[in-house]
Design a protein around this motif. Structure first.
Motif, PDB file in Angstrom:
ATOM      1  N   UNK A  84       0.832  -1.200   0.000  1.00 32.86           N
ATOM      2  CA  UNK A  84       0.000   0.000   0.000  1.00 32.86           C
ATOM      3  C   UNK A  84       0.860   1.240   0.000  1.00 32.86           C
ATOM      4  N   UNK A  85       0.251   2.348   0.335  1.00 32.16           N
ATOM      5  CA  UNK A  85       0.958   3.625   0.276  1.00 32.16           C
ATOM      6  C   UNK A  85       1.650   3.993   1.578  1.00 32.16           C
ATOM      7  N   UNK A  86       1.308   3.297   2.680  1.00 35.77           N
ATOM      8  CA  UNK A  86       1.876   3.655   3.983  1.00 35.77           C
ATOM      9  C   UNK A  86       2.311   2.398   4.727  1.00 35.77           C
ATOM     10  N   UNK A  87       3.613   2.259   4.960  1.00 35.07           N
ATOM     11  CA  UNK A  87       4.148   1.154   5.741  1.00 35.07           C
ATOM     12  C   UNK A  87       4.187   1.570   7.215  1.00 35.07           C
ATOM     13  N   UNK A  88       3.663   0.696   8.091  1.00 36.13           N
ATOM     14  CA  UNK A  88       3.483   1.045   9.495  1.00 36.13           C
ATOM     15  C   UNK A  88       4.197   0.030  10.376  1.00 36.13           C
ATOM     16  N   UNK A  89       5.167   0.445  11.195  1.00 34.76           N
ATOM     17  CA  UNK A  89       5.808  -0.486  12.128  1.00 34.76           C
ATOM     18  C   UNK A  89       4.849  -0.889  13.238  1.00 34.76           C
ATOM     19  N   UNK A  90       4.814  -2.174  13.565  1.00 33.95           N
ATOM     20  CA  UNK A  90       3.931  -2.652  14.642  1.00 33.95           C
ATOM     21  C   UNK A  90       4.536  -2.396  16.024  1.00 33.95           C
ATOM     22  N   UNK A  91       5.842  -2.420  16.125  1.00 23.41           N
ATOM     23  CA  UNK A  91       6.623  -1.952  17.291  1.00 23.41           C
ATOM     24  C   UNK A  91       6.602  -2.872  18.506  1.00 23.41           C
ATOM     25  N   UNK A  92       5.453  -3.396  18.924  1.00 20.54           N
ATOM     26  CA  UNK A  92       5.412  -4.245  20.114  1.00 20.54           C
ATOM     27  C   UNK A  92       4.413  -5.383  19.932  1.00 20.54           C
ATOM     28  N   UNK A  93       4.622  -6.466  20.680  1.00 20.51           N
ATOM     29  CA  UNK A  93       3.693  -7.594  20.707  1.00 20.51           C
ATOM     30  C   UNK A  93       3.910  -8.367  22.007  1.00 20.51           C
ATOM     31  N   UNK A  94       2.932  -9.132  22.459  1.00 20.90           N
ATOM     32  CA  UNK A  94       3.149 -10.018  23.609  1.00 20.90           C
ATOM     33  C   UNK A  94       3.998 -11.220  23.209  1.00 20.90           C
ATOM     34  N   UNK A  95       4.975 -11.567  24.038  1.00 20.33           N
ATOM     35  CA  UNK A  95       5.756 -12.789  23.821  1.00 20.33           C
ATOM     36  C   UNK A  95       5.036 -14.001  24.399  1.00 20.33           C
ATOM     37  N   UNK A  96       4.098 -13.775  25.319  1.00 24.43           N
ATOM     38  CA  UNK A  96       3.309 -14.875  25.887  1.00 24.43           C
ATOM     39  C   UNK A  96       1.823 -14.568  25.732  1.00 24.43           C
ATOM     40  N   UNK A  97       1.076 -15.588  25.291  1.00 24.92           N
ATOM     41  CA  UNK A  97      -0.372 -15.496  25.182  1.00 24.92           C
ATOM     42  C   UNK A  97      -0.983 -16.793  25.697  1.00 24.92           C
ATOM     43  N   UNK A  98      -2.235 -16.759  26.139  1.00 24.87           N
ATOM     44  CA  UNK A  98      -2.877 -17.999  26.568  1.00 24.87           C
ATOM     45  C   UNK A  98      -2.888 -19.034  25.445  1.00 24.87           C
ATOM     46  N   UNK A  99      -3.038 -20.276  25.813  1.00 29.60           N
ATOM     47  CA  UNK A  99      -3.025 -21.380  24.861  1.00 29.60           C
ATOM     48  C   UNK A  99      -4.075 -21.179  23.766  1.00 29.60           C
ATOM     49  N   UNK A 100      -3.669 -21.415  22.535  1.00 26.47           N
ATOM     50  CA  UNK A 100      -4.519 -21.385  21.346  1.00 26.47           C
ATOM     51  C   UNK A 100      -5.001 -19.972  20.982  1.00 26.47           C
ATOM     52  N   UNK A 101      -4.422 -18.947  21.587  1.00 26.28           N
ATOM     53  CA  UNK A 101      -4.725 -17.591  21.162  1.00 26.28           C
ATOM     54  C   UNK A 101      -3.904 -17.269  19.915  1.00 26.28           C
ATOM     55  N   UNK A 102      -4.531 -16.585  18.960  1.00 26.24           N
ATOM     56  CA  UNK A 102      -3.842 -16.117  17.773  1.00 26.24           C
ATOM     57  C   UNK A 102      -4.326 -14.726  17.418  1.00 26.24           C
ATOM     58  N   UNK A 103      -3.597 -14.051  16.530  1.00 23.95           N
ATOM     59  CA  UNK A 103      -3.966 -12.685  16.174  1.00 23.95           C
ATOM     60  C   UNK A 103      -5.211 -12.692  15.288  1.00 23.95           C
ATOM     61  N   UNK A 104      -6.170 -11.826  15.620  1.00 24.48           N
ATOM     62  CA  UNK A 104      -7.448 -11.826  14.906  1.00 24.48           C
ATOM     63  C   UNK A 104      -7.813 -10.474  14.311  1.00 24.48           C
ATOM     64  N   UNK A 105      -7.095  -9.403  14.644  1.00 22.61           N
ATOM     65  CA  UNK A 105      -7.460  -8.107  14.096  1.00 22.61           C
ATOM     66  C   UNK A 105      -6.341  -7.093  14.235  1.00 22.61           C
ATOM     67  N   UNK A 106      -6.260  -6.194  13.252  1.00 19.92           N
ATOM     68  CA  UNK A 106      -5.299  -5.097  13.282  1.00 19.92           C
ATOM     69  C   UNK A 106      -6.005  -3.806  12.897  1.00 19.92           C
ATOM     70  N   UNK A 107      -5.689  -2.735  13.597  1.00 16.80           N
ATOM     71  CA  UNK A 107      -6.249  -1.421  13.274  1.00 16.80           C
ATOM     72  C   UNK A 107      -5.113  -0.407  13.249  1.00 16.80           C
ATOM     73  N   UNK A 108      -5.117   0.441  12.233  1.00 16.30           N
ATOM     74  CA  UNK A 108      -4.139   1.519  12.119  1.00 16.30           C
ATOM     75  C   UNK A 108      -4.892   2.840  12.091  1.00 16.30           C
ATOM     76  N   UNK A 109      -4.444   3.803  12.884  1.00 15.66           N
ATOM     77  CA  UNK A 109      -5.016   5.146  12.927  1.00 15.66           C
ATOM     78  C   UNK A 109      -4.189   6.033  12.003  1.00 15.66           C
ATOM     79  N   UNK A 110      -4.822   6.610  11.003  1.00  8.95           N
ATOM     80  CA  UNK A 110      -4.120   7.385   9.982  1.00  8.95           C
ATOM     81  C   UNK A 110      -4.420   8.859  10.177  1.00  8.95           C
ATOM     82  N   UNK A 111      -3.356   9.655  10.337  1.00 12.25           N
ATOM     83  CA  UNK A 111      -3.476  11.111  10.505  1.00 12.25           C
ATOM     84  C   UNK A 111      -2.592  11.760   9.441  1.00 12.25           C
ATOM     85  N   UNK A 112      -3.209  12.171   8.329  1.00 13.59           N
ATOM     86  CA  UNK A 112      -2.422  12.705   7.219  1.00 13.59           C
ATOM     87  C   UNK A 112      -1.606  11.610   6.575  1.00 13.59           C
TER      88      UNK A 112
END
Length: 303
Positions: free
Chosen positions: A44-72
């Motif tokens: 796309x037109x804007x590459x966004x660093x995610x910067x942080x994530x949890x190293x531990x999550x409960x069993x069988x948890x996986x990523x289900x959604x991402x939201x980026x706030x765009x200002x200009x």
């Protein structure tokens, strides 16, 4: 709208193990509760660093959604959430902050906590389900917030939230904003807009959300099966949207569009305070909106 609002709740922080942990996350298979989604090439037109994530999550948890706030041309805030498929608890991570988020912040009397030597605040809200929020800011880093909503008891959820928050590490991965707004009414253009990526059943979804004066909202939802989820029984009429023919529903201030590749688009715009220009404005917004490349959804279900 609820999905987009929930996506904005949460966050966390810490340090260590960037390269190795990041590589492990990117090569780990998706959890079985999650669909394998065939969306698009990403980019796309804007590459966004995610910067942080949890190293531990409960069993069988996986990523289900991402939201980026765009200002200009900037993305001051990112939000991610993890869970078990579409149900059974949500853990959200918010990185960064913007004044437009202030009304959405949880209200109450937080307790002071320690997160790996960094002071933070923990707040629990009791309604239908207990919700736990943690906010802190490591030195030299953006403000971080974690939200946890599960069916656990308050004490168990508090322990879970603290364990996840204390596990948060830097994440070298990036995500992309493909859609790009063209023209927006002045009140909607005055605040950041959001792009959310996730899924419903086996279909990928990408939603845009903007909010203006008096709570006025503009929503665009795109992906397979969108029309079925938003179908209207009110009269519709054809309307040209660039090279395609869409269908407008003036009574509901809605617009439907099916693209040549079969991807469906739904849009809705609230009336302006004291005005009746919602439908003409919605048509103009959609004619000038660049939908961009379809998102890469290979991250769904990843740890």
């Amino acid at each position: 709208r609820l999905v987009l609002r929930l996506a904005g709740a949460g966050a966390a922080a810490a340090t260590t193990g960037v390269a190795a942990a990041g590589g492990w996350r990117l090569t780990r298979p998706a959890e079985p509760e999650f669909p394998v989604l065939d969306a698009g090439p990403g980019g796309g037109w804007l590459e966004v660093p995610l910067r942080f994530r949890p190293a531990w999550l409960p069993r069988r948890f996986g990523e289900s959604g991402r939201t980026v706030f765009v200002d200009g041309t900037r993305a001051p805030v990112t939000s991610r959430r993890w869970g078990r498929g579409e149900m059974d608890g949500v853990i959200g991570l918010l990185v960064g902050f913007h004044p437009s988020l202030e009304p959405e912040q949880p209200k109450g009397r937080p307790a002071t906590i320690d997160l790996n030597g960094v002071p933070g605040q923990l707040l629990q809200i009791h309604s239908h389900l207990v919700a736990t929020y943690i906010i802190w800011q490591p030195p030299g880093q953006p403000r971080l917030g974690l939200s946890v909503v599960t069916a656990d008891s308050a004490d168990a959820q508090r322990d879970l939230a603290l364990r996840v928050a204390r596990s948060v590490v830097p994440d070298p991965a990036t995500t992309w904003v493909g859609p790009r707004m063209g023209w927006l009414p002045a009140d909607l253009a005055a605040t950041p807009w959001r792009v959310h990526q996730g899924f419903t059943g086996t279909d990928w979804t990408q939603d845009l959300f903007a909010s203006g004066a008096g709570g006025r909202q503009f929503i665009v939802s795109m992906g397979p099966g969108v029309t079925a989820r938003h179908q209207s029984t009110f009269p519709s009429a054809p309307v040209p949207i660039r090279e395609e023919t869409g269908w407008q529903v003036p009574q509901m201030r809605q617009l439907f569009l099916t693209l040549p590749d079969g991807v469906e688009v739904f849009a809705q715009l609230d009336e302006a305070p004291g005005g009746q220009r919602a439908m003409p404005d919605l048509i103009r917004v959609m004619r000038e909106l660049d939908l961009g490349p379809w998102p890469d959804m290979s991250w769904v279900g990843q740890r």
